[in-house]
Design an enzyme around this catalytic site. Sequence first.
Site, PDB file in Angstrom:
ATOM      1  N   ASP A   1       8.317  32.193  14.844  1.00 16.73           N
ATOM      2  CA  ASP A   1       7.331  32.769  15.733  1.00 16.73           C
ATOM      3  C   ASP A   1       7.696  34.240  15.922  1.00 16.73           C
ATOM      4  O   ASP A   1       8.720  34.711  15.431  1.00 16.73           O
ATOM      5  CB  ASP A   1       7.299  32.018  17.050  1.00 16.73           C
ATOM      6  CG  ASP A   1       8.557  32.259  17.844  1.00 16.73           C
ATOM      7  OD1 ASP A   1       8.739  31.580  18.860  1.00 16.73           O
ATOM      8  OD2 ASP A   1       9.352  33.110  17.444  1.00 16.73           O
TER       9      ASP A   1
ATOM     10  N   GLY B   1       8.141  35.757  18.825  1.00 17.52           N
ATOM     11  CA  GLY B   1       8.920  36.034  20.025  1.00 17.52           C
ATOM     12  C   GLY B   1       8.051  36.344  21.223  1.00 17.52           C
ATOM     13  O   GLY B   1       8.500  36.251  22.364  1.00 17.52           O
TER      14      GLY B   1
ATOM     15  N   GLN C   1      -6.668  34.491  19.773  1.00 13.48           N
ATOM     16  CA  GLN C   1      -6.536  34.403  21.224  1.00 13.48           C
ATOM     17  C   GLN C   1      -7.946  34.367  21.834  1.00 13.48           C
ATOM     18  O   GLN C   1      -8.909  34.080  21.132  1.00 13.48           O
ATOM     19  CB  GLN C   1      -5.706  35.581  21.765  1.00 13.48           C
ATOM     20  CG  GLN C   1      -4.243  35.529  21.352  1.00 13.48           C
ATOM     21  CD  GLN C   1      -3.458  34.397  21.999  1.00 13.48           C
ATOM     22  OE1 GLN C   1      -3.950  33.664  22.847  1.00 13.48           O
ATOM     23  NE2 GLN C   1      -2.217  34.229  21.552  1.00 13.48           N
TER      24      GLN C   1
ATOM     25  N   ASP D   1       3.385  22.326  15.962  1.00 16.17           N
ATOM     26  CA  ASP D   1       4.795  22.345  16.368  1.00 16.17           C
ATOM     27  C   ASP D   1       4.837  21.974  17.839  1.00 16.17           C
ATOM     28  O   ASP D   1       3.920  22.328  18.596  1.00 16.17           O
ATOM     29  CB  ASP D   1       5.414  23.742  16.168  1.00 16.17           C
ATOM     30  CG  ASP D   1       5.226  24.606  17.405  1.00 16.17           C
ATOM     31  OD1 ASP D   1       4.158  25.240  17.519  1.00 16.17           O
ATOM     32  OD2 ASP D   1       6.136  24.628  18.268  1.00 16.17           O
TER      33      ASP D   1
HETATM   34  C1  LIG Z   1       5.712  29.372  16.690  1.00 17.60           C
HETATM   35  C2  LIG Z   1       4.737  29.916  17.425  1.00 17.60           C
HETATM   36  C3  LIG Z   1       4.246  31.301  17.169  1.00 17.60           C
HETATM   37  O1  LIG Z   1       4.230  31.855  18.426  1.00 17.60           O
HETATM   38  C4  LIG Z   1       3.975  33.147  18.582  1.00 17.60           C
HETATM   39  O2  LIG Z   1       4.491  33.966  17.816  1.00 17.60           O
HETATM   40  N1  LIG Z   1       3.132  33.445  19.608  1.00 17.60           N
HETATM   41  C5  LIG Z   1       2.598  32.446  20.358  1.00 17.60           C
HETATM   42  N2  LIG Z   1       3.297  31.306  20.529  1.00 17.60           N
HETATM   43  C6  LIG Z   1       2.739  30.315  21.305  1.00 17.60           C
HETATM   44  C7  LIG Z   1       3.485  29.160  21.553  1.00 17.60           C
HETATM   45  C8  LIG Z   1       2.922  28.179  22.362  1.00 17.60           C
HETATM   46  N3  LIG Z   1       3.415  26.985  22.825  1.00 17.60           N
HETATM   47  C9  LIG Z   1       2.435  26.469  23.614  1.00 17.60           C
HETATM   48  N4  LIG Z   1       2.534  25.297  24.326  1.00 17.60           N
HETATM   49  C10 LIG Z   1       3.779  24.577  24.377  1.00 17.60           C
HETATM   50  N5  LIG Z   1       1.341  27.238  23.651  1.00 17.60           N
HETATM   51  C11 LIG Z   1       1.617  28.328  22.899  1.00 17.60           C
HETATM   52  C12 LIG Z   1       0.872  29.460  22.642  1.00 17.60           C
HETATM   53  C13 LIG Z   1       1.446  30.475  21.863  1.00 17.60           C
HETATM   54  C14 LIG Z   1       0.737  31.702  21.615  1.00 17.60           C
HETATM   55  O3  LIG Z   1      -0.402  31.925  22.077  1.00 17.60           O
HETATM   56  N6  LIG Z   1       1.339  32.655  20.889  1.00 17.60           N
END
Ligand SMILES: C=CCOC(=O)Nc1nc2cc3[nH]c(NC)nc3cc2c(=O)[nH]1
Length: 373
Positions: free
Chosen positions: A93, A95, A190, A267
Site C-alpha cells: 500500500d 502508506g 475515492q 485484503d
Molecule cells: C493496501 C491498501 C492500499 O492502501 C492505500 O495505499 N490507501 C488506502 N488504503 C485503504 C485501506 C483500507 N482498509 C479499509 N478497511 C479496513 N478501508 C480502506 C481504505 C483504504 C483507502 O481508501 N486507501
Amino acid sequence: MTDHFAFRLLATDGRARRGEITMPRGTIRTPAFMPVGTGGTVKAMYLDQVRELGADIILGNVYHLMLRPGAERVARLGGLHEFARWPHPILTDSGGFQVMSLAGLRKLDETGVVFKSHIDGSEHSLTPERSIEIQGLLDSDIQMQLDECIRLPAERAEIERAMEMSLRWAERCKVAFGDQPGKAMFGIVQGGDVVDLRLRSAEALAALDLKGYAIGGLAVGEPQAVMLSILHETLPAMPEAKPRYLMGVGTPDDIVESVRRGIDMFDCVMPTRAGRHGLAFTRRGKVNLKNARHAEDPRPLDETSSCPAARDYSRAYLHHLVRSDEQLGAMLLTWNNLAYYQSLMADLRDAIERGAFESRAGAIKDEWARGDI
Ligand SMILES: C=CCOC(=O)Nc1nc2cc3[nH]c(NC)nc3cc2c(=O)[nH]1
C-alpha cells in the site's frame, strides 16, 4: 513465465469474474484474497504455510516498513522478497491509509503528508513521489498510489476536495512510477458515499490507463448496504479488462457480495487478527475458543479440513492455549482462518467457472451467518 503484467478474464457469471494476473514473480488467481503481511510477515505464520494454503500474493505496508526497518535498508538487503523469503508477488500500500489511521498526522496538503511515527514520535513525510520511491526500494510488484482516504460521514465539499487531490496524486504517482513492464501501479477510486464523485474519480483514473484499480474509502465503518450500493454504481464505470481491488474487505459475506458485483482482489486483517484473538472461522460458523464451553470438547474445529490446525487439534486444547495466551494458540487459529479464507476463494473461483456462483454464494453466506457454535 512472463516479463509483463497482464490480466485475463477467464469466465464470468453475472457480474462475478474469474480471471488471472500474470507477472514475472507468478500468477494471481482471481477472485483473490491477499493475506496482510504488514511488516514483511503474516503475523503468527511461516510464509511457506501461507503459500501452501493457496495465497498467490501478500500485502506489505509502506508506513510500517518505512519506519522500521526502513526502505533503504530493505533495498540494501535485496528487497522485500529476499528479506522475507517470499518469492511470489507482493502488493504494497502507499502508506496513506495508515498515516490517517495510525500515525500522528501533522500536515496534509498538495505536497503530501507529514506525520509523527507511532513508534518513536519522529517526524516523517510522504509525497506521491516518495511513496512510489519507497515501494520501488521494497521491489514491490503492485504499487498503490498515495491517496487521501477520509472518514465518513463527511460533507460533500470535503469528499470532493480529497477525491480531486487523490486524482492529482495519481498522476504524480504515474509519472514517478514510469514504465516498469513487470510491475504495476494501481490507482485508487475515492469519492466517499457520493455517487457522482465516485464516477468522476473512476473515469478520470481510467483515462490514466493504469494497470489496475482499487476502490478506496470503504470498509471504514459504513453499513455493508452502503458499501455494496457504492460498488454497484461505481464498478460499471471501471475498465472491464483491468483488475479491481477492494481495500480492507472483509468478512466472507462482504467478499461474496463484492465478488457478485465484480471485485477481483481483497485484503483484510480479519482472519489473522481474529485468529490472534481466539476466534476460529469454520464451514459450520464461528467458534470463539475463549468460551468455557469448549474446555472439554475433544472434537477438532473441522474434521473434514485439509488444514492440520482445523483437523488435528481438539477444541479443548485450543481453548487451553487461548486461555493461557500461548503463542501456539495464535499460530493454530491464524492457520485455520487463513485456510478457511483461501478455501472460500478457491470455491468462488471454481463456482464462477462452472456458472454456479449464486448457489455457492448462498451456501457461504449461510455458513457465515451461523452464530458462535
Ligand atoms: C493496501 C491498501 C492500499 O492502501 C492505500 O495505499 N490507501 C488506502 N488504503 C485503504 C485501506 C483500507 N482498509 C479499509 N478497511 C479496513 N478501508 C480502506 C481504505 C483504504 C483507502 O481508501 N486507501
